[in-house]
Enzyme design. Structure first.
Site, PDB file in Angstrom:
ATOM      1  N   ASP A   4       1.130  51.072  29.088  1.00 16.11           N
ATOM      2  CA  ASP A   4       1.404  50.149  28.183  1.00 16.11           C
ATOM      3  C   ASP A   4       3.006  50.121  27.731  1.00 16.11           C
ATOM      4  O   ASP A   4       3.577  51.125  27.686  1.00 16.11           O
ATOM      5  CB  ASP A   4       0.958  50.440  26.792  1.00 16.11           C
ATOM      6  CG  ASP A   4       0.848  49.340  25.317  1.00 16.11           C
ATOM      7  OD1 ASP A   4       1.879  48.457  25.684  1.00 16.11           O
ATOM      8  OD2 ASP A   4      -0.082  49.349  24.822  1.00 16.11           O
ATOM      9  N   ALA A  28       4.427  41.503  31.249  1.00 22.75           N
ATOM     10  CA  ALA A  28       5.095  40.759  30.330  1.00 22.75           C
ATOM     11  C   ALA A  28       4.170  40.015  29.565  1.00 22.75           C
ATOM     12  O   ALA A  28       2.938  39.765  29.898  1.00 22.75           O
ATOM     13  CB  ALA A  28       6.046  39.866  31.031  1.00 22.75           C
ATOM     14  N   SER A  71      13.736  35.968  35.609  1.00 22.03           N
ATOM     15  CA  SER A  71      13.071  34.526  35.528  1.00 22.03           C
ATOM     16  C   SER A  71      14.031  33.434  35.688  1.00 22.03           C
ATOM     17  O   SER A  71      15.097  33.851  34.880  1.00 22.03           O
ATOM     18  CB  SER A  71      12.213  34.642  34.269  1.00 22.03           C
ATOM     19  OG  SER A  71      11.794  33.056  34.239  1.00 22.03           O
ATOM     20  N   GLU A  73      13.933  31.058  33.762  1.00 24.23           N
ATOM     21  CA  GLU A  73      13.888  30.590  32.206  1.00 24.23           C
ATOM     22  C   GLU A  73      15.354  31.277  31.696  1.00 24.23           C
ATOM     23  O   GLU A  73      15.670  30.828  30.559  1.00 24.23           O
ATOM     24  CB  GLU A  73      12.621  30.975  31.456  1.00 24.23           C
ATOM     25  CG  GLU A  73      11.511  30.332  31.931  1.00 24.23           C
ATOM     26  CD  GLU A  73      11.511  28.785  31.318  1.00 24.23           C
ATOM     27  OE1 GLU A  73      12.005  28.762  30.013  1.00 24.23           O
ATOM     28  OE2 GLU A  73      11.014  28.083  32.044  1.00 24.23           O
ATOM     29  N   TYR A  95      10.949  34.114  25.293  1.00 26.31           N
ATOM     30  CA  TYR A  95      10.703  34.549  26.299  1.00 26.31           C
ATOM     31  C   TYR A  95      11.945  34.738  27.517  1.00 26.31           C
ATOM     32  O   TYR A  95      12.153  35.779  27.923  1.00 26.31           O
ATOM     33  CB  TYR A  95       9.774  33.680  27.199  1.00 26.31           C
ATOM     34  CG  TYR A  95       9.518  34.061  28.618  1.00 26.31           C
ATOM     35  CD1 TYR A  95       8.668  35.053  28.955  1.00 26.31           C
ATOM     36  CD2 TYR A  95      10.085  33.409  29.610  1.00 26.31           C
ATOM     37  CE1 TYR A  95       8.483  35.613  30.363  1.00 26.31           C
ATOM     38  CE2 TYR A  95       9.787  33.916  30.990  1.00 26.31           C
ATOM     39  CZ  TYR A  95       8.961  35.060  31.082  1.00 26.31           C
ATOM     40  OH  TYR A  95       8.780  35.193  32.636  1.00 26.31           O
ATOM     41  N   HIS A 125       6.488  30.029  40.444  1.00 28.86           N
ATOM     42  CA  HIS A 125       5.681  30.183  41.728  1.00 28.86           C
ATOM     43  C   HIS A 125       4.325  30.384  41.323  1.00 28.86           C
ATOM     44  O   HIS A 125       3.829  31.077  40.323  1.00 28.86           O
ATOM     45  CB  HIS A 125       6.168  31.830  42.219  1.00 28.86           C
ATOM     46  CG  HIS A 125       6.269  32.813  41.418  1.00 28.86           C
ATOM     47  ND1 HIS A 125       7.185  33.017  40.481  1.00 28.86           N
ATOM     48  CD2 HIS A 125       5.563  33.919  41.040  1.00 28.86           C
ATOM     49  CE1 HIS A 125       7.396  33.888  39.769  1.00 28.86           C
ATOM     50  NE2 HIS A 125       6.257  34.675  39.986  1.00 28.86           N
ATOM     51  N   GLU A 132      -5.205  29.882  33.524  1.00 22.50           N
ATOM     52  CA  GLU A 132      -5.641  28.375  33.128  1.00 22.50           C
ATOM     53  C   GLU A 132      -4.717  27.740  32.213  1.00 22.50           C
ATOM     54  O   GLU A 132      -4.701  26.597  31.981  1.00 22.50           O
ATOM     55  CB  GLU A 132      -6.849  28.629  33.223  1.00 22.50           C
ATOM     56  CG  GLU A 132      -7.866  28.675  34.142  1.00 22.50           C
ATOM     57  CD  GLU A 132      -9.291  28.724  33.668  1.00 22.50           C
ATOM     58  OE1 GLU A 132      -9.750  28.579  32.757  1.00 22.50           O
ATOM     59  OE2 GLU A 132      -9.882  29.016  34.755  1.00 22.50           O
ATOM     60  N   THR A 136       0.554  24.148  35.712  1.00 22.13           N
ATOM     61  CA  THR A 136       0.189  23.760  37.125  1.00 22.13           C
ATOM     62  C   THR A 136      -1.504  24.049  37.258  1.00 22.13           C
ATOM     63  O   THR A 136      -1.900  22.942  37.624  1.00 22.13           O
ATOM     64  CB  THR A 136       0.767  24.704  38.004  1.00 22.13           C
ATOM     65  OG1 THR A 136       0.928  26.059  37.685  1.00 22.13           O
ATOM     66  CG2 THR A 136       2.138  24.072  38.232  1.00 22.13           C
ATOM     67  N   ARG A 163      10.889  21.384  37.778  1.00 27.04           N
ATOM     68  CA  ARG A 163      10.919  22.956  37.821  1.00 27.04           C
ATOM     69  C   ARG A 163      10.842  23.014  39.454  1.00 27.04           C
ATOM     70  O   ARG A 163      10.632  22.243  40.528  1.00 27.04           O
ATOM     71  CB  ARG A 163       9.574  23.497  37.691  1.00 27.04           C
ATOM     72  CG  ARG A 163       9.478  23.497  35.952  1.00 27.04           C
ATOM     73  CD  ARG A 163      10.613  24.579  35.466  1.00 27.04           C
ATOM     74  NE  ARG A 163      10.492  24.715  33.951  1.00 27.04           N
ATOM     75  CZ  ARG A 163      10.937  24.034  33.177  1.00 27.04           C
ATOM     76  NH1 ARG A 163      11.795  22.891  33.439  1.00 27.04           N
ATOM     77  NH2 ARG A 163      10.897  24.272  31.728  1.00 27.04           N
ATOM     78  N   PRO A 225       9.868  23.857  21.170  1.00 24.63           N
ATOM     79  CA  PRO A 225      10.894  23.643  20.332  1.00 24.63           C
ATOM     80  C   PRO A 225      12.100  23.401  20.662  1.00 24.63           C
ATOM     81  O   PRO A 225      12.839  22.471  20.180  1.00 24.63           O
ATOM     82  CB  PRO A 225      10.964  24.937  19.245  1.00 24.63           C
ATOM     83  CG  PRO A 225       9.574  25.320  19.431  1.00 24.63           C
ATOM     84  CD  PRO A 225       9.095  25.271  20.715  1.00 24.63           C
TER      85      PRO A 225
END
Length: 250
Positions: A4, A28, A71, A73, A95, A125, A132, A136, A163, A225
Site C-alpha cells: 500500500d 496511483a 505524466s 499532465e 493529479y 497510452h 472503462e 478512450t 492529446r 474545473p
C-alpha cells in the site's frame, strides 16, 4: 504480496524481504477528473506514495533501480509545443500537481543519494486493458454498444481537448529500456502527434459505420474545473538514447 503506497512501513518491509533489482512505480489514483473530487487522497497516494517508496528503496541494504511513472499532465497549461524534457511544468489538476511532486522527488533522490532513478514522462497510452471510465475506453465501449442496439447515447465532456495518444505495449518497452541504461535519466515517451477527442470519436464511430453526431451529447459533469487543452510530446531523446520508437500510431 500486498502493498500500500500510503503505508511506508509496509513498503520498507516488502523491499527488504524481496530485494528486487528493479521497481516500477505505476501505482496511483490515475483518473484526472476524479482527482478534483479526491485531491487529498490523490496527493497521499500519487505524491507521498512515491516519496515513501523512494525512501524504502534508499534505506534498503540493496537499493533497486527505480522507475517513476510521470505524466504529460504535469505540463498542463503548456508553455511550448511540442513538449520536451526541458519544458517547464504547469499542472492544472490535483493529479498533475501530485505527479510533478513525484517527478522532482525522483530527481532529488537520484542527485542526493546516487539512486538509479528514472522518470518516464509518458503521454496518453491506451490498450484494451484501459479502465472503462477513461474517455478512450468509454468511447469505444459506447460505440460498440450503440452498434449492437444496447445503448442510445454517449455523454462526453470537452471534445476539443487534444492529446498525444500511443499504445501502452510500446510504452512499457520504453519504461524497461530506461532501467537498462548505464546512467539514470528522464525521458518523454510519446508519438509526437496530437489529436482531439472529437477526432477520436469520429474515428471510432466511423469504423463501425455510425454517424457520431447522432449519438454524442455534451454533459457538463464531465468537464474539468481547469482544462488541459493541448498535449504533444517530443520523444527525440528516447529515440536517440534508448533507440525507442512507437510501433503503433493513431
Amino acid at each position: 504480496v500486498y502493498g500500500d503506497l500510503t503505508d511506508g512501513n509496509n513498503l520498507s518491509t516488502i523491499i527488504n524481504e524481496i530485494q528486487p533489482d528493479e521497481v516500477y512505480n505505476l501505482g496511483a489514483q490515475s483518473h484526472v477528473r476524479v482527482s478534483f473530487d479526491m485531491p487529498i487522497y490523490t496527493a497521499d497516494v500519487d505524491a507521498l506514495g512515491t516519496l515513501r517508496l523512494l525512501e524504502a528503496i534508499h534505506s534498503s541494504d540493496k537499493p533497486a533501480k527505480f522507475y517513476q511513472a510521470s505524466s504529460s499532465e504535469m505540463y498542463g497549461k503548456v508553455v511550448e509545443t511540442p513538449q520536451t524534457e526541458k519544458t517547464p511544468f504547469y499542472p492544472r489538476s490535483p493529479y498533475g500537481c501530485a505527479k510533478a511532486y513525484s517527478f522532482w522527488q525522483t530527481v532529488n533522490y537520484r542527485e542526493a543519494y546516487g539512486l538509479f532513478a528514472c522518470n518516464g514522462i509518458l503521454f496518453n497510452h491506451e490498450s484494451p486493458k484501459r479502465g472503462e471510465t477513461f474517455v478512450t475506453r468509454k468511447i469505444t465501449r459506447a460505440a460498440t454498444r450503440i452498434k449492437l442496439g444496447l445503448q442510445d447515447k454517449l455523454f462526453l465532456g470537452n471534445l476539443e481537448a487534444k492529446r498525444d495518444w500511443g499504445f501502452a505495449g510500446d510504452y512499457v518497452e520504453a519504461m524497461w529500456l530506461m532501467l537498462q541504461q548505464d546512467k539514470p535519466d528522464d525521458y518523454i515517451v510519446a508519438t509526437n502527434e496530437s489529436h482531439s477527442v472529437r477526432e477520436f470519436v469520429a474515428e471510432v464511430f466511423g469504423y463501425l459505420d455510425l454517424d457520431w453526431q447522432k449519438y454524442v451529447e455534451i454533459d457538463p459533469r464531465y468537464l474539468r474545473p481547469s482544462e488541459v487543452d493541448y498535449l504533444q510530446g517530443d520523444a527525440s531523446k528516447a529515440k536517440k538514447v534508448l533507440k525507442w520508437e512507437p510501433k503503433v500510431t493513431f
